[in-house]
Design a protein around this motif. Structure first.
Motif, PDB file in Angstrom:
ATOM      1  N   GLN A   1      81.014 149.379  68.616  1.00 38.99           N
ATOM      2  CA  GLN A   1      80.655 148.291  69.861  1.00 38.99           C
ATOM      3  C   GLN A   1      82.185 147.916  70.652  1.00 38.99           C
ATOM      4  N   ASN A   2      81.969 148.079  71.836  1.00 33.44           N
ATOM      5  CA  ASN A   2      82.963 147.584  72.638  1.00 33.44           C
ATOM      6  C   ASN A   2      82.437 147.021  73.892  1.00 33.44           C
ATOM      7  N   ASN A   3      82.355 145.802  73.927  1.00 35.75           N
ATOM      8  CA  ASN A   3      81.610 144.757  74.963  1.00 35.75           C
ATOM      9  C   ASN A   3      80.266 145.620  74.852  1.00 35.75           C
ATOM     10  N   GLY A   4      79.652 145.989  76.131  1.00 39.96           N
ATOM     11  CA  GLY A   4      78.179 146.545  76.555  1.00 39.96           C
ATOM     12  C   GLY A   4      78.237 148.108  76.065  1.00 39.96           C
ATOM     13  N   GLN A   5      79.344 148.631  75.636  1.00 40.97           N
ATOM     14  CA  GLN A   5      79.153 149.936  75.412  1.00 40.97           C
ATOM     15  C   GLN A   5      79.173 150.249  73.774  1.00 40.97           C
ATOM     16  N   TYR A   6      78.461 151.337  73.285  1.00 36.64           N
ATOM     17  CA  TYR A   6      78.515 151.315  71.956  1.00 36.64           C
ATOM     18  C   TYR A   6      78.364 153.013  71.697  1.00 36.64           C
ATOM     19  N   LEU A   7      78.951 153.273  70.177  1.00 28.67           N
ATOM     20  CA  LEU A   7      78.812 154.589  69.889  1.00 28.67           C
ATOM     21  C   LEU A   7      78.441 154.565  68.454  1.00 28.67           C
ATOM     22  N   ILE A   8      77.389 155.248  68.149  1.00 34.45           N
ATOM     23  CA  ILE A   8      76.636 155.189  66.742  1.00 34.45           C
ATOM     24  C   ILE A   8      76.539 156.686  66.210  1.00 34.45           C
ATOM     25  N   TYR A   9      77.272 156.722  64.805  1.00 25.28           N
ATOM     26  CA  TYR A   9      77.175 158.188  64.415  1.00 25.28           C
ATOM     27  C   TYR A   9      76.270 157.655  63.175  1.00 25.28           C
ATOM     28  N   LEU A  10      75.261 158.871  62.905  1.00 26.76           N
ATOM     29  CA  LEU A  10      74.445 158.677  61.964  1.00 26.76           C
ATOM     30  C   LEU A  10      74.595 160.262  61.033  1.00 26.76           C
ATOM     31  N   ASP A  11      75.038 160.159  59.690  1.00 29.79           N
ATOM     32  CA  ASP A  11      75.231 161.259  59.055  1.00 29.79           C
ATOM     33  C   ASP A  11      74.136 161.301  57.958  1.00 29.79           C
TER      34      ASP A  11
ATOM     35  N   SER B   1      76.405 165.801  59.989  1.00 37.24           N
ATOM     36  CA  SER B   1      75.792 165.052  61.088  1.00 37.24           C
ATOM     37  C   SER B   1      74.347 165.232  61.534  1.00 37.24           C
ATOM     38  N   VAL B   2      73.821 163.789  61.674  1.00 35.70           N
ATOM     39  CA  VAL B   2      72.378 163.973  62.146  1.00 35.70           C
ATOM     40  C   VAL B   2      72.336 163.585  63.515  1.00 35.70           C
ATOM     41  N   ALA B   3      72.998 162.658  63.893  1.00 35.60           N
ATOM     42  CA  ALA B   3      72.888 162.175  65.387  1.00 35.60           C
ATOM     43  C   ALA B   3      74.120 161.476  65.936  1.00 35.60           C
ATOM     44  N   LYS B   4      74.659 161.501  67.116  1.00 32.84           N
ATOM     45  CA  LYS B   4      75.303 160.510  67.751  1.00 32.84           C
ATOM     46  C   LYS B   4      74.672 160.126  69.113  1.00 32.84           C
ATOM     47  N   ILE B   5      74.950 158.648  69.161  1.00 31.27           N
ATOM     48  CA  ILE B   5      74.258 157.957  70.152  1.00 31.27           C
ATOM     49  C   ILE B   5      75.304 157.198  71.051  1.00 31.27           C
ATOM     50  N   LYS B   6      75.588 157.399  72.290  1.00 31.74           N
ATOM     51  CA  LYS B   6      76.290 156.744  73.021  1.00 31.74           C
ATOM     52  C   LYS B   6      75.624 156.218  74.090  1.00 31.74           C
ATOM     53  N   GLY B   7      75.891 154.625  74.520  1.00 27.45           N
ATOM     54  CA  GLY B   7      75.321 154.283  75.681  1.00 27.45           C
ATOM     55  C   GLY B   7      75.639 153.028  76.083  1.00 27.45           C
TER      56      GLY B   7
ATOM     57  N   SER C   1      74.180 149.652  78.890  1.00 25.14           N
ATOM     58  CA  SER C   1      72.847 149.077  79.570  1.00 25.14           C
ATOM     59  C   SER C   1      72.341 149.920  80.573  1.00 25.14           C
ATOM     60  N   GLY C   2      71.297 150.428  80.228  1.00 27.12           N
ATOM     61  CA  GLY C   2      70.661 151.472  81.579  1.00 27.12           C
ATOM     62  C   GLY C   2      70.785 152.879  81.324  1.00 27.12           C
ATOM     63  N   ALA C   3      71.698 153.422  80.341  1.00 31.84           N
ATOM     64  CA  ALA C   3      71.986 154.655  80.082  1.00 31.84           C
ATOM     65  C   ALA C   3      72.395 154.969  78.472  1.00 31.84           C
ATOM     66  N   VAL C   4      71.672 155.982  77.925  1.00 31.89           N
ATOM     67  CA  VAL C   4      72.069 156.408  76.709  1.00 31.89           C
ATOM     68  C   VAL C   4      71.895 157.850  76.468  1.00 31.89           C
ATOM     69  N   GLU C   5      72.719 158.404  75.677  1.00 31.07           N
ATOM     70  CA  GLU C   5      72.860 159.741  75.372  1.00 31.07           C
ATOM     71  C   GLU C   5      72.715 160.158  73.927  1.00 31.07           C
TER      72      GLU C   5
ATOM     73  N   GLN D   1      71.619 169.649  70.378  1.00 34.45           N
ATOM     74  CA  GLN D   1      71.048 169.375  71.686  1.00 34.45           C
ATOM     75  C   GLN D   1      71.469 167.923  72.159  1.00 34.45           C
ATOM     76  N   ARG D   2      71.406 167.832  73.645  1.00 32.68           N
ATOM     77  CA  ARG D   2      71.790 166.799  74.302  1.00 32.68           C
ATOM     78  C   ARG D   2      70.514 165.990  75.038  1.00 32.68           C
ATOM     79  N   TYR D   3      70.273 164.713  74.610  1.00 35.02           N
ATOM     80  CA  TYR D   3      69.284 164.180  75.393  1.00 35.02           C
ATOM     81  C   TYR D   3      69.685 162.869  75.916  1.00 35.02           C
ATOM     82  N   SER D   4      69.071 162.523  77.326  1.00 36.21           N
ATOM     83  CA  SER D   4      69.444 161.370  77.839  1.00 36.21           C
ATOM     84  C   SER D   4      68.436 160.370  78.196  1.00 36.21           C
ATOM     85  N   GLY D   5      68.468 159.283  78.307  1.00 30.63           N
ATOM     86  CA  GLY D   5      67.130 158.338  78.781  1.00 30.63           C
ATOM     87  C   GLY D   5      67.809 156.939  79.308  1.00 30.63           C
ATOM     88  N   VAL D   6      67.150 156.095  79.711  1.00 29.88           N
ATOM     89  CA  VAL D   6      67.383 154.752  80.012  1.00 29.88           C
ATOM     90  C   VAL D   6      67.589 153.672  78.897  1.00 29.88           C
ATOM     91  N   SER D   7      67.174 153.974  77.831  1.00 33.85           N
ATOM     92  CA  SER D   7      67.058 152.876  76.997  1.00 33.85           C
ATOM     93  C   SER D   7      66.988 153.606  75.449  1.00 33.85           C
TER      94      SER D   7
END
Length: 193
Positions: free
Chosen positions: A65-75, A81-87, A89-93, A99-105
């Motif tokens: 976690q760096n201020n409002g930005q986050y990077l989460i690895y799930l293994d 590797s199961v998932a990588k979540i990067k986001g 406020s207002g955008a998440v990948e 596969q790559r997916y994106s959304g607002v939350s």
């Protein structure tokens, strides 16, 4: 055998911790809360046990976690590797299975992909031992002035264990639940920057 019993009788039980008054616990909590709110750049490594209707499992977790930005690895098992979540406020990948997916939350994206309703945005605060500032909460404090239970947006966050990490007392074991959904986090290490 008698010697063993006699020696074990000589061992003194640890003194119970002196109980703090409600005003003392509130004062300790206010001081601790200010310390936690100053943490905006941290990383957490641990395990996440997840139980949702029809499924349960355990994942290795790394959260940066760096201020409002986050990077989460799930293994998964064996470091798969199961998932990588990067986001932010207002955008998440989310990256999973190539596969790559994106959304607002993160909540919306996770629900869209799995059908699971998990409060990912609130977890950012809960993992450090704070309620989210986005909505009302009810906090029950333990004797040291740390949250024992936070109730927020229908979720119950139970703090089962705290440890000292780099001079800051942080949650080491948390249980989050609502209805049939339950997540248990075991923090192995915190790195505070």
């Amino acid at each position: 055998m008698l010697l063993t019993l006699w020696l074990s009788g000589c061992v003194t039980a640890p003194k119970p911790e002196a109980a703090h008054s409600e005003s003392q616990r509130q004062s300790l909590w206010k001081t601790h809360q200010q310390q936690l709110k100053a943490l905006d750049d941290w990383s957490l490594k641990g395990r996440l046990g997840l139980r949702v209707p029809g499924q349960s499992g355990s994942l290795s977790l790394e959260w940066q976690q760096n201020n409002g930005q986050y990077l989460i690895y799930l293994d998964g098992p064996l470091g798969q590797s199961v998932a990588k979540i990067k986001g932010q406020s207002g955008a998440v990948e989310l990256e999973a299975s190539g596969q790559r997916y994106s959304g607002v939350s993160p909540e919306g994206l996770l629900f869209e992909l799995t059908g699971w309703d998990l409060p990912v945005s609130l977890l950012r605060y809960w993992v450090v031992g704070l309620p989210s500032p986005e909505s009302d909460s009810n906090i029950q404090l333990n004797n040291q002035g740390y949250p024992a239970l936070i109730s927020q947006q229908g979720w119950q966050v139970e703090y089962l264990q705290y440890k000292d990490f780099s001079g800051v007392t942080l949650p080491a074991r948390i249980k989050v639940r609502q209805g049939e959904v339950q997540a248990t986090l075991f923090a192995r290490s915190w790195e505070l920057k």
